[in-house]
Design an enzyme around this catalytic site. Sequence first.
Site: not given
Ligand code: SF4
Length: 708
Positions: A9, A189, A404, A406, A582
């Site tokens: 992202d 942490p 798209a 999982n 996470g």
């Molecule tokens: S995987 Fe994520 S950080 Fe790497 S180039 Fe693609 S968008 Fe950018």
Amino acid sequence: MYSTCVFCDGGCTFAVDDADGKVTISPINPAMPAICSKAVNWDEIRSHSGRLMHPLKNVGERGEPQWEEISWEQALDEIAEKLRAVIDEYGPEAVAFSEMPLNHGFGGVTRRFMNHLGTPNYITALDLCMGNTAQVHRATYGWFTSANWQVADCIVYFGQNRGPELWPREYLNLKAALARGAKLIVVDPRLTETAELADYHLRINYGTDAALALGWINVIIDEGLYDHVFVAESTIGFEDLAERAGEYPPERVAEICGITADEVRETARVYAGSEAALIPWGATADMQRNSTSLLRGQCILRAICGFLNKSELVYGPASDISLSERLYDYSALSQSQKDKQIGSENYPLFSFKGNALYDEAMRNAGFGFTADIMASSCMAHPSSLFAAMRGEGPYPVKAFFSVANNTVMSYANMQGIVDALMNQYLVVTFEVNMTPTAQLSDYVLPGDMWMERDTVGPMFDIAPIMTTSNSIVEPPVDCRCWYDVVKGLADRMGIGDAFPWCNAHELFDYRFAALGTTWEQARSAPAHPGKTPAFGTFLTPSGKVELSSSVLAALGYDPLPYYEEPTDPLANDDMPFEIFAGAREPANYNTNFHQIGFLREREPEPRLFIHPDDASSCNVVEGAWVRVATGHGAIDLVAHLDPCQKPGTLRVPHGWWKPETEPGLAAGLSSALIHNDGMLFSDEAWNLDPEQGLANLRGGICARVGVL
Ligand code: SF4
């Protein structure tokens, strides 16, 4: 020409040069070389031998598939026929979708299809990550904030770790800010690379971030460090906030968080005393038991300290561009069907019901629609939807599309989601790999990847721009874009009129018509800004920044942030550890990339991080396979003894499966049922953030470790 990577992202955009028949990519801005190794190795990832190349039909049992290659015509014909059978017997609301629009590049078209079909039961992985943050921001400001790194002189990270392989663009922005003298406060942490850069590192107890935010608000109000003019002119609820913050003096917060009262005071003063401080978005603030209160606390800090529209930009929807909202066509879904949205009775904040509370504010600001910000404003409640799919809901849900995304590995109570899929009449997955979710499907449809398709954004409503991304190469011959799949199904379901665009480029022309241009003209620039409301326009019901939220109050929630100690009713005396899950490793992204050789080499096995003293108390040595068990479930991991891990805590990786191992339910869905953190967490009410209804995947859950 430009293209945008969505392997994660981070959304890095780069220039593409295909001279001499060889494709090379390079940063758009050489001074900001934000490209990680995943994008650099895009061809290796797209060409992986496990890639799905043809539509597949399961001719075996659900969960123990025997795949038969079929044509697209046959796949779409049969899926449409089964969909019709479900709708005839149970109604259109018995059809549900789970998707991640970013991954397929056609945000909006799924909701359009669903609205014309007549079902409100949509969930998206965005609700766990940023989409939910956006909803909470909306309750405070009416829209989501965007970071203005250029002016930031103090950066506060709640739990994020940034680096060359973890959102490189933001990492470079952070380094640039630090180089010009900005202060860095890291609340985490863990001892991370980002924490090592910090002026202040607050190693709070897991999941106590909301208490820290309240402690800062306490200090800032108590010492008069807030922006008196902004608070007086542009906010409501300050007196109530001051009273609530009074319950969180630094001494109490210090005890909750496991730091000193002086640390609370000093960092609050540094933050409030800055000219333009920035709290960048980070997924750590999501998926906590007190997530809403933490996010509300962050929003309030930005507002009362006067940072809005300096370092924290509140745009709002653009009035002149084709937002994905207009593509959704919510007017096609009747109110009576919207009212059937599963989970909206108990968890209305992100549902149609919650979204309707912004109608008037949008109208007052001149908008003829109520934006579905980040595709997460009009959602069903995930845990309630999975329960309904298992036959435990208000009505049956019998057909499920995972697009798209999982799905079975993405939420708490993974076993419950598996059971939900096993109870379906029809399961369809649109994917690029044979994921555990795909393994439970009747039909698996092979999708294209970002470098193989042209795309137009926004895919969900957040930024006031339209974006373009160009394909670099052709997709494999039988892999299709999601729009073509939706169009093919819509035609077969008798709602083809709602999709008059024969192909994706016609759809793009429709969207760019709002800016008086076409796809062909627009594609040479990566972004096209739209007209946004003037700064200071807050699309809340009051038209002001709501320190005490009228939306939360109207939905029956506490309108102010608070901290509630997480409880674990499933804990017992032989669980001495607190678990933290996470965290994403740079070698993968959510549940992706475990099959990619150069990435797997960096993280070959799912690792448990444990302090050496704790390991020794359990007879655990480095590299040993161990079983981590909570009161809900257990997973197997390889122990990694880490002196930086807080004593008494265990860190568990997110989203692990082994694509190289046996598929099918009996084999644990390629080991997902053996390694995925979703097996450890309950999705019952006691483990949900009360306002969002999303499961705590962070702190406060008790666990034990045993050598296998
Ligand atoms: S995987 Fe994520 S950080 Fe790497 S180039 Fe693609 S968008 Fe950018």
